[in-house]
Each structure stands twice: as C-alpha cells, then as structure tokens.
Scaffold this motif. Structure first.
Motif, short mmCIF file in Angstrom:
data_model
loop_
_atom_site.label_atom_id
_atom_site.label_comp_id
_atom_site.label_asym_id
_atom_site.label_seq_id
_atom_site.Cartn_x
_atom_site.Cartn_y
_atom_site.Cartn_z
N MET A 1 26.37 77.23 88.20
CA MET A 1 25.98 75.85 88.01
C MET A 1 25.25 75.66 86.69
O MET A 1 25.42 74.64 86.04
CB MET A 1 25.08 75.41 89.16
N LEU A 2 24.46 76.65 86.34
CA LEU A 2 23.72 76.55 85.08
C LEU A 2 24.68 76.54 83.90
O LEU A 2 24.49 75.78 82.95
CB LEU A 2 22.72 77.69 84.97
N VAL A 3 25.70 77.37 83.96
CA VAL A 3 26.70 77.40 82.88
C VAL A 3 27.40 76.04 82.79
O VAL A 3 27.61 75.52 81.69
CB VAL A 3 27.71 78.53 83.11
N PHE A 4 27.75 75.46 83.92
CA PHE A 4 28.37 74.14 83.94
C PHE A 4 27.46 73.11 83.28
O PHE A 4 27.90 72.33 82.43
CB PHE A 4 28.66 73.74 85.39
N GLY A 5 26.18 73.12 83.63
CA GLY A 5 25.24 72.17 83.04
C GLY A 5 25.08 72.35 81.54
O GLY A 5 25.03 71.38 80.78
N VAL A 6 25.02 73.60 81.10
CA VAL A 6 24.88 73.88 79.67
C VAL A 6 26.13 73.43 78.92
O VAL A 6 26.04 72.84 77.83
CB VAL A 6 24.59 75.38 79.43
N MET A 7 27.30 73.69 79.49
CA MET A 7 28.54 73.26 78.84
C MET A 7 28.61 71.73 78.75
O MET A 7 29.05 71.18 77.74
CB MET A 7 29.76 73.81 79.58
N CYS A 8 28.19 71.04 79.79
CA CYS A 8 28.16 69.57 79.75
C CYS A 8 27.18 69.09 78.69
O CYS A 8 27.48 68.16 77.93
CB CYS A 8 27.78 69.00 81.12
N TYR A 9 26.02 69.72 78.62
CA TYR A 9 25.03 69.35 77.61
C TYR A 9 25.60 69.56 76.21
O TYR A 9 25.45 68.70 75.33
CB TYR A 9 23.75 70.17 77.80
N LEU A 10 26.26 70.70 75.99
CA LEU A 10 26.84 70.96 74.67
C LEU A 10 27.94 69.97 74.34
O LEU A 10 28.08 69.55 73.19
CB LEU A 10 27.38 72.39 74.61
N ALA A 11 28.72 69.57 75.34
CA ALA A 11 29.78 68.58 75.10
C ALA A 11 29.17 67.24 74.69
O ALA A 11 29.71 66.55 73.81
CB ALA A 11 30.63 68.41 76.35
N VAL A 12 28.05 66.88 75.29
CA VAL A 12 27.38 65.62 74.90
C VAL A 12 26.80 65.75 73.51
O VAL A 12 26.95 64.86 72.67
CB VAL A 12 26.27 65.26 75.92
#
Length: 87
Positions: A1-12
């Motif tokens: 889940m943390l990787v998912f959140g970090v990837m979403c943050y990086l995409a933003v």
C-alpha cells in the motif's frame, strides 16, 4: 500500500512532465491517507499481535535500508552502477 501511495504521489508531482490526468493519483493518495489509519486502528484493536509483527518488520526493513545506502549515496548512482553491467 505504501508503494501504491508513493507512486500516486509521484504521478501527481511529475504530472507536468507527461500527459497525466491528476484526478486518479490524487484519489489514490487521499484513499491511502484514509485507509492506513483505519488499518492501523483495526490491527491495534483486533489483531494486536499482527500489529507488533508488522511494526517489527517495518523496523527491520528500515534498518536494512539505512545500512544499504551509505551517506550521500543515491538510487541514481546505484542505477548507473547497475547499468554498467548490462550488455
């Protein structure tokens, strides 16, 4: 889940570099921000032994990460070193 959140943050954060619609990754970051406290609360109240195992694993992973990357070392340097060995 943390990787998912970090990837979403990086995409933003990097949305100007590509043609990225910011709404899905923002929803991912917000969803993760809501889900993590709920998960931690559930583990603490109903599965306390699992909570402590997860905490112990997180501490071990963080310690290994800090030992692996020397001070001043960056992931970019490691990738460049890895690329030297590729054909």
């Amino acid at each position: 889940m943390l990787v998912f959140g970090v990837m979403c943050y990086l995409a933003v954060r990097e949305r100007d570099d590509g043609d990225i619609n910011p709404i899905p990754p923002v929803l991912g970051v917000v969803g993760l921000g809501v889900f993590i406290p709920l998960l931690i609360g559930h583990l603490w109240m109903d599965e306390r032994h699992v909570f402590w195992v997860v905490c112990a694993i997180a501490v071990v992973v963080l310690a290994l990460e800090l030992l692996y990357f020397e001070e001043g070392d960056t992931i970019h340097e490691d990738i460049e070193e890895f690329e030297r060995y590729l054909p």
